[in-house]
Design a protein around this motif. Structure first.
Motif, mmCIF file in Angstrom:
data_model
loop_
_atom_site.group_PDB
_atom_site.id
_atom_site.type_symbol
_atom_site.label_atom_id
_atom_site.label_comp_id
_atom_site.label_asym_id
_atom_site.label_seq_id
_atom_site.Cartn_x
_atom_site.Cartn_y
_atom_site.Cartn_z
ATOM 1 N N GLU A 87 0.744 -1.476 0.285
ATOM 2 C CA GLU A 87 0.188 -0.243 0.535
ATOM 3 C C GLU A 87 0.596 0.890 0.235
ATOM 4 O O GLU A 87 0.378 2.391 -1.190
ATOM 5 C CB GLU A 87 -1.194 0.088 1.244
ATOM 6 C CG GLU A 87 -1.420 1.422 1.227
ATOM 7 C CD GLU A 87 -2.740 1.436 0.013
ATOM 8 O OE1 GLU A 87 -3.311 2.657 0.223
ATOM 9 O OE2 GLU A 87 -2.728 0.519 -0.065
ATOM 10 N N GLN A 88 1.938 1.004 0.732
ATOM 11 C CA GLN A 88 3.063 2.533 0.817
ATOM 12 C C GLN A 88 3.281 2.546 -0.648
ATOM 13 O O GLN A 88 3.527 3.779 -0.982
ATOM 14 C CB GLN A 88 3.954 2.591 1.764
ATOM 15 C CG GLN A 88 3.117 2.083 3.352
ATOM 16 C CD GLN A 88 4.949 1.911 4.350
ATOM 17 O OE1 GLN A 88 4.988 1.084 4.486
ATOM 18 N NE2 GLN A 88 4.548 2.734 5.205
ATOM 19 N N ARG A 89 4.190 1.752 -1.012
ATOM 20 C CA ARG A 89 4.430 1.705 -2.841
ATOM 21 C C ARG A 89 3.456 2.214 -3.597
ATOM 22 O O ARG A 89 3.920 3.106 -3.972
ATOM 23 C CB ARG A 89 5.387 0.416 -3.298
ATOM 24 C CG ARG A 89 5.870 -0.434 -2.184
ATOM 25 C CD ARG A 89 6.257 -1.809 -2.488
ATOM 26 N NE ARG A 89 7.730 -2.270 -1.619
ATOM 27 C CZ ARG A 89 8.332 -2.940 -2.160
ATOM 28 N NH1 ARG A 89 7.407 -4.067 -3.146
ATOM 29 N NH2 ARG A 89 9.110 -3.748 -1.319
ATOM 30 N N ARG A 90 2.282 1.854 -2.892
ATOM 31 C CA ARG A 90 1.342 2.183 -4.321
ATOM 32 C C ARG A 90 1.362 4.047 -3.966
ATOM 33 O O ARG A 90 1.285 4.380 -5.157
ATOM 34 C CB ARG A 90 -0.407 1.572 -3.754
ATOM 35 C CG ARG A 90 -1.373 1.782 -5.500
ATOM 36 C CD ARG A 90 -2.251 1.341 -4.561
ATOM 37 N NE ARG A 90 -2.941 2.209 -3.206
ATOM 38 C CZ ARG A 90 -3.246 3.564 -2.976
ATOM 39 N NH1 ARG A 90 -3.294 4.435 -4.099
ATOM 40 N NH2 ARG A 90 -4.202 3.421 -1.787
ATOM 41 N N GLN A 91 0.775 4.583 -2.749
ATOM 42 C CA GLN A 91 1.264 5.520 -2.482
ATOM 43 C C GLN A 91 2.075 6.622 -3.250
ATOM 44 O O GLN A 91 2.145 7.513 -4.074
ATOM 45 C CB GLN A 91 0.758 5.576 -0.905
ATOM 46 C CG GLN A 91 -0.885 5.461 -0.716
ATOM 47 C CD GLN A 91 -0.614 5.302 1.184
ATOM 48 O OE1 GLN A 91 -0.100 5.847 1.589
ATOM 49 N NE2 GLN A 91 -2.319 5.413 1.343
ATOM 50 N N ALA A 92 2.885 6.027 -2.517
ATOM 51 C CA ALA A 92 4.548 6.049 -3.241
ATOM 52 C C ALA A 92 3.857 6.739 -5.194
ATOM 53 O O ALA A 92 4.799 8.050 -5.668
ATOM 54 C CB ALA A 92 5.519 5.668 -3.309
ATOM 55 N N ASP A 94 1.719 6.760 -7.541
ATOM 56 C CA ASP A 94 0.646 7.412 -7.328
ATOM 57 C C ASP A 94 1.132 8.944 -7.348
ATOM 58 O O ASP A 94 1.165 9.685 -7.620
ATOM 59 C CB ASP A 94 -0.465 7.219 -6.209
ATOM 60 C CG ASP A 94 -1.598 6.105 -6.783
ATOM 61 O OD1 ASP A 94 -1.276 5.303 -8.076
ATOM 62 O OD2 ASP A 94 -2.393 5.604 -6.193
ATOM 63 N N GLY A 95 1.885 9.049 -6.231
ATOM 64 C CA GLY A 95 2.406 10.561 -5.757
ATOM 65 C C GLY A 95 3.530 11.100 -6.975
ATOM 66 O O GLY A 95 4.160 11.915 -7.464
ATOM 67 N N ARG A 98 1.414 12.180 -9.764
ATOM 68 C CA ARG A 98 0.907 13.488 -9.576
ATOM 69 C C ARG A 98 2.387 14.660 -9.575
ATOM 70 O O ARG A 98 2.273 15.257 -11.127
ATOM 71 C CB ARG A 98 0.484 13.317 -8.694
ATOM 72 C CG ARG A 98 -1.305 12.590 -8.166
ATOM 73 C CD ARG A 98 -1.503 13.529 -6.643
ATOM 74 N NE ARG A 98 -1.011 13.367 -5.455
ATOM 75 C CZ ARG A 98 -1.053 11.699 -5.345
ATOM 76 N NH1 ARG A 98 -1.595 10.781 -5.229
ATOM 77 N NH2 ARG A 98 -0.669 12.004 -4.240
#
Length: 153
Positions: A87-92, A94-95, A98
């Motif tokens: 999940e942290q990798r996915r958020q990173a 995504d960031g 962006r």
């Protein structure tokens, strides 16, 4: 898979250069598909051809060799990526996407805000986020100007 190979791949992915490799490096692609068909998924690392693996690693090798002053940062990023949850990798990721889609002005502002956030402890970050959400666009510009040290990273 060797740890060093995995580490190089992680650094490459964490640095966000995967798309640049895909665009610039010659490699055998998947077989042609019918127009409008969803792209075929690429295989996991163990099922890539040796040429595909070398394409991925060669880019990282070149980047590592070209930037000796950045090696510690690259290694730190790879180690941090390895310690992240999916999940942290996915958020990173995504960031990173962006950030890549921002205008140069938006990137500069994001860098300033991020640099200031890193200096704060979690309660102070929450407080700044709440203040930021309530600021007008002009107040945000003024805040950015007041906190921009001109430090390009």
């Amino acid at each position: 898979m060797k740890t060093s190979t995995r580490l190089l791949l992680v650094v490459l992915l964490a640095a966000g250069t995967g798309s640049a490799i895909a665009q610039s490096a010659p490699h055998p692609g998947p077989p042609p598909q019918a127009p409008g068909a969803p792209p075929a998924p690429l295989p996991d690392w163990d099922h890539l051809t040796s040429q595909q693996r070398e394409t991925m690693i060669a880019s990282m090798r070149q980047r590592w060799n070209d930037a000796p002053d950045q090696r510690a940062r690259m290694l730190h990023h790879a180690e941090r990526w390895q310690s992240m949850t999916p999940e942290q990798r996915r958020q990173a990721a995504d960031g990173m996407r962006r950030f890549e889609n921002m205008s140069p002005q938006q990137r500069r502002e994001a860098k300033v805000l991020f640099a200031e956030m890193r200096k704060l402890d979690p309660p102070q970050r929450d407080e700044l986020r709440q203040r930021w959400d309530k600021m007008s666009p002009q107040q945000r510009q003024d805040w950015i100007r007041a906190h921009d040290a001109g430090d390009e990273r």
